[in-house]
Design a protein around this motif. Structure first.
Motif, PDB file in Angstrom:
ATOM      1  N   ILE A 193       4.425   5.522  -5.391  1.00  0.00           N
ATOM      2  CA  ILE A 193       5.228   4.845  -6.410  1.00  0.00           C
ATOM      3  C   ILE A 193       6.172   5.794  -7.135  1.00  0.00           C
ATOM      4  CG2 ILE A 193       3.459   5.098  -8.225  1.00  0.00           C
ATOM      5  CD1 ILE A 193       4.316   2.243  -9.138  1.00  0.00           C
ATOM      6  N   ARG A 194       5.779   7.049  -7.263  1.00  0.00           N
ATOM      7  CA  ARG A 194       6.658   8.007  -7.934  1.00  0.00           C
ATOM      8  C   ARG A 194       7.937   8.228  -7.133  1.00  0.00           C
ATOM      9  NH1 ARG A 194       3.855  13.267 -10.256  1.00  0.00           N
ATOM     10  NH2 ARG A 194       2.824  11.566 -11.345  1.00  0.00           N
ATOM     11  N   LYS A 195       7.819   8.265  -5.809  1.00  0.00           N
ATOM     12  CA  LYS A 195       9.006   8.435  -4.959  1.00  0.00           C
ATOM     13  C   LYS A 195       9.916   7.220  -5.043  1.00  0.00           C
ATOM     14  CE  LYS A 195       7.038  11.577  -1.476  1.00  0.00           C
ATOM     15  NZ  LYS A 195       5.662  11.696  -1.933  1.00  0.00           N
ATOM     16  N   PHE A 196       9.318   6.037  -5.242  1.00  0.00           N
ATOM     17  CA  PHE A 196      10.103   4.813  -5.303  1.00  0.00           C
ATOM     18  C   PHE A 196      10.800   4.639  -6.648  1.00  0.00           C
ATOM     19  CE2 PHE A 196       7.429   3.884  -1.720  1.00  0.00           C
ATOM     20  CZ  PHE A 196       8.181   3.033  -0.926  1.00  0.00           C
ATOM     21  N   SER A 197      10.436   5.427  -7.633  1.00  0.00           N
ATOM     22  CA  SER A 197      10.951   5.210  -8.983  1.00  0.00           C
ATOM     23  C   SER A 197      12.059   6.175  -9.379  1.00  0.00           C
ATOM     24  CB  SER A 197       9.799   5.326 -10.001  1.00  0.00           C
ATOM     25  OG  SER A 197       9.203   6.608  -9.957  1.00  0.00           O
TER      26      SER A 197
ATOM     27  N   SER B 133      18.211   8.081  -1.118  1.00  0.00           N
ATOM     28  CA  SER B 133      16.964   7.971  -1.862  1.00  0.00           C
ATOM     29  C   SER B 133      16.148   6.830  -1.275  1.00  0.00           C
ATOM     30  CB  SER B 133      17.245   7.705  -3.337  1.00  0.00           C
ATOM     31  OG  SER B 133      17.843   6.424  -3.486  1.00  0.00           O
ATOM     32  N   ILE B 134      14.875   6.766  -1.662  1.00  0.00           N
ATOM     33  CA  ILE B 134      14.040   5.697  -1.154  1.00  0.00           C
ATOM     34  C   ILE B 134      14.543   4.340  -1.636  1.00  0.00           C
ATOM     35  CG2 ILE B 134      12.372   5.792  -3.048  1.00  0.00           C
ATOM     36  CD1 ILE B 134      11.590   5.093   0.659  1.00  0.00           C
ATOM     37  N   THR B 135      15.144   4.302  -2.817  1.00  0.00           N
ATOM     38  CA  THR B 135      15.671   3.033  -3.332  1.00  0.00           C
ATOM     39  C   THR B 135      16.870   2.555  -2.526  1.00  0.00           C
ATOM     40  OG1 THR B 135      16.994   4.248  -4.953  1.00  0.00           O
ATOM     41  CG2 THR B 135      14.858   3.445  -5.676  1.00  0.00           C
ATOM     42  N   ALA B 136      17.528   3.477  -1.821  1.00  0.00           N
ATOM     43  CA  ALA B 136      18.671   3.102  -0.982  1.00  0.00           C
ATOM     44  C   ALA B 136      18.227   2.726   0.428  1.00  0.00           C
ATOM     45  CB  ALA B 136      19.669   4.241  -0.905  1.00  0.00           C
TER      46      ALA B 136
ATOM     47  N   TRP C  31       0.829  -1.202   0.000  1.00  0.00           N
ATOM     48  CA  TRP C  31       0.000   0.000   0.000  1.00  0.00           C
ATOM     49  C   TRP C  31       0.864   1.253   0.000  1.00  0.00           C
ATOM     50  CZ3 TRP C  31      -4.509  -1.387  -1.459  1.00  0.00           C
ATOM     51  CH2 TRP C  31      -5.039  -2.623  -1.086  1.00  0.00           C
ATOM     52  N   ILE C  32       1.902   1.239   0.805  1.00  0.00           N
ATOM     53  CA  ILE C  32       2.839   2.364   0.810  1.00  0.00           C
ATOM     54  C   ILE C  32       3.485   2.498  -0.565  1.00  0.00           C
ATOM     55  CG2 ILE C  32       4.994   3.240   1.801  1.00  0.00           C
ATOM     56  CD1 ILE C  32       4.254   1.778   4.393  1.00  0.00           C
ATOM     57  N   TYR C  33       3.875   1.374  -1.123  1.00  0.00           N
ATOM     58  CA  TYR C  33       4.527   1.387  -2.433  1.00  0.00           C
ATOM     59  C   TYR C  33       3.603   1.965  -3.502  1.00  0.00           C
ATOM     60  CZ  TYR C  33       7.184  -0.289  -6.449  1.00  0.00           C
ATOM     61  OH  TYR C  33       7.893  -0.360  -7.612  1.00  0.00           O
TER      62      TYR C  33
END
Length: 270
Positions: free
Chosen positions: A236-240, A263-266, A230-232
């Motif tokens: 989703i834009r922040k995760f990409s 970053s969120i990916t890190a 749900w968070i993802y």
């Protein structure tokens, strides 16, 4: 040709520099910007009054709603060394108005605290701490991933005194902090119209070449967080992208010894 720039008058430049003791306002710089010239009766100035919002249309962080008087007032100025003044304009996205105003406030507060004190209390540049920030996986299922923030510290020079690590945590990423209450503090804040939590954790004094894990799965103070589907989906834009969503700064005395971001990916592997 008419000058369209709203430059600062001499009185504003002089008062601005004096309000921070002629010290650069960028936290990780704090360079002295004034000293004697080889010609007696003259001084060498390596700082400048930089515009928080640009002096003219098309410039970095320009605010068309400001009047000419507001744009050239001390309220729109920050004292920086020449290098940092160039930096904030070359990379305006990384140095928004809110950040520059925060730098200015912190620099003036530091100057007020130091007023009348001997300069020997300032930290040498060798008293710096290297920080490694990453995540450790606690548990993973298809629906939910749980992590712990890991912060490793090491002294890179002379003895580093006690300090404070400030972590600016994104509001959309649920977290909980457990450990020793008197060594931590949490407040809410905003940055670029986004909600954040400011987490402050006291750091111990460090000896050279003696690594210390401040935060982790087995440390006395832990920051645990999770990401679920749900968070993802909601963010989703922040995760990409690789935009920094978490910022951290280490303060030793009145100096910001180091800072960085992730970053969120890190921060996850979803």
């Amino acid at each position: 040709m008419k000058n369209t720039r709203d430059d600062f008058p001499k009185t504003v430049r002089e008062q601005l520099a004096k309000r921070v003791g002629f010290i650069c306002s960028r936290p990780e710089c704090r360079t002295s910007t004034s000293g004697p010239n080889s010609t007696e009766g003259k001084a060498t100035i390596l700082g400048e009054a930089a515009h928080i919002t640009a002096a003219a249309p098309g410039g970095p962080r320009h605010d068309k709603l400001l009047s000419n008087e507001q744009r050239s007032s001390i309220m729109n100025a920050i004292w920086l060394c020449s290098n940092c003044a160039t930096l904030i304009d070359k990379d305006a996205n990384r140095h928004p108005v809110e950040l520059l105003r925060q730098w200015k406030k912190e620099a003036e507060n530091a100057a007020e605290r130091n007023l009348g004190k001997a300069l020997s209390h300032h930290l040498p540049r060798s008293a710096l701490v290297a920080i490694d920030v990453h995540y450790a996986t606690i548990a993973r299922t298809q629906e939910r991933h749980e992590y712990s923030l890991v912060v490793n510290m090491s002294c890179r020079g002379s003895i580093a005194p006690e300090g404070t690590l400030q972590i600016i945590w994104p509001d959309f990423l649920p977290f909980r902090i457990v450990g020793i209450p008197e060594r931590q503090a949490i407040t809410k804040t905003t940055f670029n119209d986004e909600a954040y939590h400011s987490i402050s954790v006291k750091t111990p004094s460090l000896l050279p070449d003696t690594p210390h894990q401040l935060l982790g799965k087995q440390t006395p103070i832990r920051i645990s967080y999770h990401v679920d589907e749900w968070i993802y989906r909601d963010h989703i834009r922040k995760f990409s992208d690789d935009k920094e969503v978490l910022r951290y700064r280490l303060f030793l005395g009145d100096h910001s010894a180091t800072e960085g971001g992730l970053s969120i990916t890190a921060l996850q592997n979803f």
